[in-house]
Design a protein around this motif. Structure first.
Motif, PDB file in Angstrom:
ATOM      1  N   CYS A  94       0.868  -1.184   0.000  1.00  0.00           N
ATOM      2  CA  CYS A  94       0.000   0.000   0.000  1.00  0.00           C
ATOM      3  C   CYS A  94       0.901   1.228   0.000  1.00  0.00           C
ATOM      4  O   CYS A  94       1.303   1.719   1.054  1.00  0.00           O
ATOM      5  CB  CYS A  94      -0.914   0.000   1.223  1.00  0.00           C
ATOM      6  SG  CYS A  94      -2.036   1.426   1.287  1.00  0.00           S
ATOM      7  N   MET A  95       1.243   1.705  -1.182  1.00  0.00           N
ATOM      8  CA  MET A  95       2.222   2.784  -1.309  1.00  0.00           C
ATOM      9  C   MET A  95       1.552   4.145  -1.102  1.00  0.00           C
ATOM     10  O   MET A  95       1.097   4.786  -2.036  1.00  0.00           O
ATOM     11  CB  MET A  95       2.918   2.708  -2.671  1.00  0.00           C
ATOM     12  CG  MET A  95       3.753   1.451  -2.848  1.00  0.00           C
ATOM     13  SD  MET A  95       4.525   1.307  -4.488  1.00  0.00           S
ATOM     14  CE  MET A  95       5.655   2.703  -4.452  1.00  0.00           C
ATOM     15  N   GLN A  96       1.521   4.567   0.148  1.00  0.00           N
ATOM     16  CA  GLN A  96       0.951   5.861   0.504  1.00  0.00           C
ATOM     17  C   GLN A  96       2.010   6.955   0.344  1.00  0.00           C
ATOM     18  O   GLN A  96       3.199   6.716   0.586  1.00  0.00           O
ATOM     19  CB  GLN A  96       0.507   5.840   1.958  1.00  0.00           C
ATOM     20  CG  GLN A  96      -0.572   4.817   2.236  1.00  0.00           C
ATOM     21  CD  GLN A  96      -1.951   5.421   2.101  1.00  0.00           C
ATOM     22  OE1 GLN A  96      -2.239   6.156   1.154  1.00  0.00           O
ATOM     23  NE2 GLN A  96      -2.806   5.126   3.044  1.00  0.00           N
ATOM     24  N   PRO A  97       1.617   8.172  -0.060  1.00  0.00           N
ATOM     25  CA  PRO A  97       2.567   9.294  -0.057  1.00  0.00           C
ATOM     26  C   PRO A  97       3.154   9.495   1.336  1.00  0.00           C
ATOM     27  O   PRO A  97       2.464   9.283   2.339  1.00  0.00           O
ATOM     28  CB  PRO A  97       1.707  10.490  -0.483  1.00  0.00           C
ATOM     29  CG  PRO A  97       0.593   9.880  -1.272  1.00  0.00           C
ATOM     30  CD  PRO A  97       0.304   8.559  -0.603  1.00  0.00           C
ATOM     31  N   GLY A  98       4.419   9.878   1.403  1.00  0.00           N
ATOM     32  CA  GLY A  98       5.073  10.065   2.689  1.00  0.00           C
ATOM     33  C   GLY A  98       4.436  11.182   3.504  1.00  0.00           C
ATOM     34  O   GLY A  98       3.955  12.176   2.956  1.00  0.00           O
ATOM     35  N   ALA A  99       4.433  11.003   4.808  1.00  0.00           N
ATOM     36  CA  ALA A  99       3.907  12.042   5.700  1.00  0.00           C
ATOM     37  C   ALA A  99       4.818  13.260   5.676  1.00  0.00           C
ATOM     38  O   ALA A  99       5.979  13.181   5.275  1.00  0.00           O
ATOM     39  CB  ALA A  99       3.804  11.486   7.124  1.00  0.00           C
ATOM     40  N   VAL A 221      -3.527  -4.797  -4.993  1.00  0.00           N
ATOM     41  CA  VAL A 221      -3.962  -3.948  -3.881  1.00  0.00           C
ATOM     42  C   VAL A 221      -5.478  -4.045  -3.699  1.00  0.00           C
ATOM     43  O   VAL A 221      -5.978  -4.181  -2.575  1.00  0.00           O
ATOM     44  CB  VAL A 221      -3.538  -2.483  -4.110  1.00  0.00           C
ATOM     45  CG1 VAL A 221      -4.156  -1.579  -3.051  1.00  0.00           C
ATOM     46  CG2 VAL A 221      -2.024  -2.357  -4.074  1.00  0.00           C
ATOM     47  N   LEU A 222      -6.217  -3.977  -4.798  1.00  0.00           N
ATOM     48  CA  LEU A 222      -7.678  -4.040  -4.715  1.00  0.00           C
ATOM     49  C   LEU A 222      -8.169  -5.386  -4.187  1.00  0.00           C
ATOM     50  O   LEU A 222      -9.132  -5.459  -3.417  1.00  0.00           O
ATOM     51  CB  LEU A 222      -8.288  -3.774  -6.096  1.00  0.00           C
ATOM     52  CG  LEU A 222      -8.207  -2.327  -6.600  1.00  0.00           C
ATOM     53  CD1 LEU A 222      -8.593  -2.250  -8.065  1.00  0.00           C
ATOM     54  CD2 LEU A 222      -9.115  -1.428  -5.773  1.00  0.00           C
ATOM     55  N   MET A 232      -9.211   4.932  -4.041  1.00  0.00           N
ATOM     56  CA  MET A 232      -9.751   3.815  -4.802  1.00  0.00           C
ATOM     57  C   MET A 232      -9.942   4.164  -6.269  1.00  0.00           C
ATOM     58  O   MET A 232      -9.705   3.345  -7.156  1.00  0.00           O
ATOM     59  CB  MET A 232     -11.095   3.383  -4.189  1.00  0.00           C
ATOM     60  CG  MET A 232     -11.580   2.025  -4.658  1.00  0.00           C
ATOM     61  SD  MET A 232     -10.505   0.671  -4.117  1.00  0.00           S
ATOM     62  CE  MET A 232     -10.825   0.674  -2.342  1.00  0.00           C
ATOM     63  N   SER A 233     -10.373   5.411  -6.523  1.00  0.00           N
ATOM     64  CA  SER A 233     -10.584   5.825  -7.914  1.00  0.00           C
ATOM     65  C   SER A 233      -9.279   5.766  -8.703  1.00  0.00           C
ATOM     66  O   SER A 233      -9.275   5.432  -9.899  1.00  0.00           O
ATOM     67  CB  SER A 233     -11.161   7.244  -7.960  1.00  0.00           C
ATOM     68  OG  SER A 233     -10.281   8.167  -7.329  1.00  0.00           O
TER      69      SER A 233
END
Length: 266
Positions: A94-99, A221-222, A232-233
């Motif tokens: 789950c590659m989230q943008p860094g905080a 991921v989905l 999700m989009s």
């Protein structure tokens, strides 16, 4: 066309600090004007300009351009390899943008802006085709891909911020372009070898491969990590775009390499 569309177009950037790194990302207007000028030139005005002119000899310019692009992309791929593989800044599930307080946030911004600038520079490919009167190379796939990469990167950064899952797109794409511009350099430097560069078709195979991997990334991921907070989009958009590009590059590969080979064997 209610207020939602208006708000999306005029809303403040998701990461306002990015504008300090790259002024072109401060507003939707610079990138929109650049792409409109690009389309007008390569599809209409450029051909009118060249109608009564001989093709320009751009060999030296193109050689320098290809070398710079090869080094540029290789460097970005190297940075991506370090931060994605060797010293992971993301959870690949789950590659989230860094905080904001992440120690590598400034690197994330810098590499995203560098990648966006590289996509803008890629537009020169088509400009060179026009000035050399190589119109057959200005295909729907070629123009669509260039416009998509510039506009897509801009709107991703504008709406969602830097980094995250789409960093994988830049990672794969930088590798492909390193190989591609190396081929362009060799074929421009030694045009007599162009017909013997057997590995040209494998560049297209690598391009198709990157889109299959990007499709798999979003699909996995989905399917297996539905709680991932990456929009999700954007997951579904990645599935759609990867499928479309696989089909378009696959069609190009068939008509460029498979169909001619079958016709020779008949």
């Amino acid at each position: 066309m209610g207020s939602s569309a208006f708000e999306i177009f005029y809303r403040a950037p998701a990461d306002p600090i990015v504008a300090q790194y790259m002024p072109l990302l401060s507003s939707q207007w610079p990138v929109t004007i650049i792409l409109l000028c690009y389309l007008l030139f390569v599809l209409k005005l450029g051909k009118i300009f060249m109608e009564h002119r001989k093709p320009y000899d751009l060999k030296n310019v193109i050689l320098v351009y290809n070398v710079c692009q090869m080094i540029y992309n290789a460097f970005m791929f190297g940075v991506g390899f370090y931060y994605i593989i060797l010293h992971p800044a993301y959870d690949l599930r789950c590659m989230q943008p860094g905080a904001e307080d992440h120690p590598d946030k400034s690197v994330e911004r810098w590499i995203t802006c560098s990648y966006f600038l590289n996509k803008v520079l890629d537009l020169l490919d088509t400009v060179f085709f026009v000035l050399r009167k190589s119109y057959k190379q200005i295909t729907v796939l070629h123009v669509y891909h260039h416009v998509l990469m510039v506009f897509g990167v801009y709107w991703w950064v504008r709406l969602c911020g830097v980094g995250g899952q789409y960093m994988m797109t830049g990672f794969f794409n930088s590798f492909v372009h390193t190989v591609m511009y190396f081929y362009y350099f060799i074929s421009a430097m030694y045009p007599e070898l162009k017909s013997s560069l057997w590995w040209k078709k494998y560049i297209t195979r690598i391009q198709i491969g990157q889109f299959i991997l990007l499709f798999m990334q979003a699909a996995l991921v989905l399917l297996f990590n539905p709680t991932c907070e990456f929009p999700m989009s954007m997951q579904y958009l990645q599935l759609f775009q990867s499928s479309l590009m696989t089909a378009m590059f696959g069609n190009f590969y068939y008509h460029a390499y498979v169909k001619p080979k079958n016709q020779k064997q008949q």
